[in-house]
Design a protein around this motif. Structure first.
Motif: not given
Ligand SMILES: Nc1ncnc2c1ncn2[C@@H]1O[C@H](COP(=O)(O)OP(=O)(O)O)[C@@H](O)[C@H]1O
Ligand SMILES: [Mg+2]
Lengths: 218, 327
Positions: B121-125, B129-138
């Protein structure tokens, strides 16, 4: 009648109501979810299309929804006796309460699940999710806030139905109000009981609202 | 990578039936970006949904990566779908899960062990370019960010093929551009084969190596973008590259020859018009035209006015033809 006697009556009534409604809610949640999910799955465009099954299930649910509760209460007496061993008392009242509430909650479940956008389900299918995963992780999970709100409505409807449980000797707050207030003109008891019911419904609604709001991520 | 032949799909209801896809043949090679362009209702989505069997075709065959999908049993099809990613116009994310949770879902369905999921998951984010938003909801994301989650999720199971259903149609032009750049980048870095459908010409212009124009369930034109540009009378070339055909010129004595020329590939960068002017008609005029960079090629289109009647210019025209120019 002294206030302590009134309090004693209320306390017993409250416990009976809590027991009847509590157990009936648990059984209704399970039964209603099952029936609601089946209604959605067996629909023509559903994950397990089976229109005949869907039609029969829909009919049964509609019959359950259209029967006045007091008639259901009497009609299921033989069934209640077979399940509980007796057809009177608080435990016996749980059976008609549950049978009355399942169709009600099932329709709420059905409509909550239909709110999940079709393209979200399609996306899960396209990802190669199993049907079990789609039901559990997509449909039920995405619909959870709606399901909680729906269960809240169902609990409150059960509190209302449970007032009629007195017919089969189920007791409870509603029965208290009817027996003392309506039949014996003990106005204080009736008012106290009604206040207790209002508070109960209010608390259930508040808890349900808070839970549903917490679960909503939209 | 994707082989479709004789594909047909009719939607039937009690009142009427709609032939959504009416005999489509399509070949998408490995690493290609194929765009199907068409107006709303042309049958594009239906075609795309037939590729991963979200819709069952009535006739024809669909093979992805050499595996014929039309007659697969449910469980085999489910597993085959892990190798076909899909992104959607309205993103189709799980609103109850975070960004990381949405990507993890795609790994859960493949049965990947929990320990592997987190790292992947970390690799895909990171990839989108979305690593910083991993814990955000859609609900907390912009459209472009949502589509990045959609892309990360679609790539989770390392598919060879990506299907895109109007992935940029709900986005503004700038966001569209950034998503297209990401897709092109993934195509080049991962060798990802992309089949996309769109009603936007810019998408084809920007990233497609091949394209088809779809109308009423059929392909009316299909081929490589470079090839279509050279094809006289190609609708796609005309739309991709509009030439102001109202441009005209007052006829001086002796007449004038108006020619529309199209060049693509390396020719587009050569001084063709200057060469022409030097050799034949020093008074050659450009009435309209432009040079553009497409995904696969550079191309130029011009409308020229050569002095003199067409008969007088036959040599010049012959010269252009020899230089690989389409008239
Ligand atoms: N599920 C469906 N049921 C019935 N008709 C449909 C369905 N999906 C699409 N159609 C019809 O099929 C045709 C093609 O639709 P679609 O593939 O969505 O086109 P596009 O993606 O090019 O807009 C349209 O006429 C549309 O109304
Ligand atoms: Mg469409």
């Amino acid at each position: 009648m002294t206030w302590s006697e009134v309090f004693e009556l209320l306390s017993v009534g409250f416990q009976e109501t809590a027991w009847m409604v509590g157990v009936a809610t648990l059984l209704t949640a399970v039964g209603g979810l099952l029936v609601g999910v089946l209604l959605v799955l067996t629909d023509r465009g559903g994950l397990l299309p089976a229109p005949p099954v869907n039609a029969v299930l829909g009919l049964i649910v509609n019959v359950g929804r259209s029967l006045p509760f007091i008639i259901l209460l009497v009609a299921v007496i033989p069934f209640t006796r077979a399940v509980v061993g007796t057809s009177i008392g608080t435990d016996a009242a749980i059976v008609p309460l549950t049978i009355g509430a399942i169709p009600f909650f099932a329709r709420i479940v059905e409509s909550a699940l239909r709110e999940v956008p079709a393209d979200v389900v399609a996306a899960a299918t396209a990802m190669g999710a199993t049907r079990r995963q789609i039901v559990g992780k997509v449909l039920l999970r995405e619909a959870l806030p709606g399901l909680v709100a729906g269960l809240t409505i169902t609990v409150i409807a059960l509190v209302g139905y449970s007032a009629m449980a007195g017919v089969v000797g189920g007791g409870g707050l509603g029965d208290l109000a009817i027996r003392y207030g309506y039949q014996r003109f003990e106005t204080e008891v009736m008012i106290a009981t009604v206040v207790a019911l209002v508070v109960l419904v209010q608390v259930v609604q508040m808890v349900g609202d808070v839970l549903a709001r917490r679960l909503t991520r939209r | 990578m994707i082989e479709i032949s004789g594909l047909r799909k009719t939607y039937r209801s009690r009142k009427r039936s709609v032939v959504a896809v009416d005999g489509v043949d399509l070949h998408v090679g490995e690493g290609e970006v194929f765009g199907v362009l068409g107006q709303s209702g042309a049958g594009k989505s239906t075609l795309l949904r037939c590729v991963n069997m979200l819709e069952r075709p009535d006739a024809g065959t669909v093979a992805v990566g050499g595996l014929e999908l039309t007659n697969l049993r449910r469980e085999r099809l489910r597993v085959a779908r892990h190798g076909i990613g899909m992104i959607h116009q309205h993103f189709a994310l799980l609103s109850s899960r975070t960004v990381a949770g949405n990507v993890a879902f795609a790994l859960e369905v493949t049965g990947a062990p929990r320990a592997e999921r987190k790292a992947r998951v970390a690799e895909l984010l990171e990839l989108v370019g979305l690593s910083e938003r991993a814990d955000a909801y859609p609900a907390q994301l912009s459209g472009g960010q949502k589509q990045r989650v959609g892309i990360a999720r679609a790539l989770a199971a390392r598919p060879k093929v990506l299907l895109s259903d109007e992935a940029t149609s709900a986005l503004d032009p700038e966001t569209t551009e950034s998503i297209l750049r990401l897709l092109l980048d993934l195509n080049r870095r991962l060798g990802l084969t992309i089949l996309l459908i769109t009603h936007e010409m810019t998408v084809v212009k920007r990233i497609c190596t091949s394209a088809a124009v779809m109308r009423d369930g059929r392909f009316v034109e299909s081929g490589t973008v470079a090839g279509l540009l050279r094809q006289p009378g190609s609708e796609l070339a005309r739309d991709l590259f509009p030439l102001d055909t109202s441009a005209s010129v007052a006829t001086a004595g002796g007449g004038v020859t108006i020619v529309d020329i199209t060049v693509s590939g390396d020719e587009a960068d050569e001084p063709i018009i200057a060469d022409l002017a030097r050799r034949f008609a020093s008074d050659v005029r450009i009435l309209s035209g432009s040079v553009e960079t497409l995904a696969a090629t550079r191309a130029g289109r011009w409308r020229l006015a050569l002095p003199g009647a067409p008969e007088d210019n036959s040599e010049a025209l012959e010269y252009l033809r020899k230089r690989g120019v389409t008239l």
